[in-house]
Scaffold this motif. Structure first.
Motif, PDB file in Angstrom:
ATOM      1  N   ALA A  25       0.812  -1.217   0.000  1.00  0.00           N
ATOM      2  CA  ALA A  25       0.000   0.000   0.000  1.00  0.00           C
ATOM      3  C   ALA A  25       0.843   1.262   0.000  1.00  0.00           C
ATOM      4  CB  ALA A  25      -0.932  -0.011   1.200  1.00  0.00           C
ATOM      5  N   ARG A  31      -1.861   2.909  -3.854  1.00  0.00           N
ATOM      6  CA  ARG A  31      -2.733   3.899  -3.211  1.00  0.00           C
ATOM      7  C   ARG A  31      -3.798   4.402  -4.174  1.00  0.00           C
ATOM      8  NH1 ARG A  31       2.037   5.997  -0.334  1.00  0.00           N
ATOM      9  NH2 ARG A  31       2.383   7.276  -2.154  1.00  0.00           N
ATOM     10  N   ALA A  35      -7.782   3.858  -3.776  1.00  0.00           N
ATOM     11  CA  ALA A  35      -8.614   5.062  -3.754  1.00  0.00           C
ATOM     12  C   ALA A  35      -9.742   4.943  -4.772  1.00  0.00           C
ATOM     13  CB  ALA A  35      -7.769   6.295  -4.050  1.00  0.00           C
TER      14      ALA A  35
END
Length: 81
Positions: A25, A31, A35
Motif C-alpha cells: 500500500a 494507493r 482510492a
C-alpha cells in the motif's frame, strides 16, 4: 503408508522460509488503485435503490411477451444497480 507414517513424516518436515512482506500500500500505484476502489464503492452505495421497491408484489404484472420481459429485466438492472 499408514496413519502413523504420515504423522512421522509431517513431524520431520521443516518449515519453508517466508520472506518479509513488503508494504504494497506504500506504492503510489497501490494507493491510487485502492482510492479508486473506495470511491467506486462509496458512489455505488450512495446511489443504491431500495430492494424492497423491486420486490413490491403490487407492482408486478405478467409480461405479455418474452421481449417485454427482457426489456423489463434490462430496465430494472440499470435502475437497481
Amino acid at each position: 503408508i499408514g496413519i502413523g507414517d504420515s504423522r512421522e513424516a509431517m513431524a520431520t518436515q521443516s518449515t519453508l522460509p517466508i520472506s518479509t512482506p513488503q508494504a504494497v500500500a506504500a506504492t503510489p500505484a497501490a494507493r491510487a488503485f485502492f482510492a479508486r476502489i473506495t470511491e467506486g464503492a462509496r458512489s455505488a452505495l450512495s446511489q443504491r435503490r431500495p430492494w424492497l421497491e423491486m420486490v413490491d408484489r403490487s407492482a408486478l404484472t405478467k409480461p405479455e411477451s418474452l421481449a417485454e420481459a427482457s426489456s423489463r429485466i434490462r430496465k430494472n438492472w440499470t435502475y437497481f444497480r
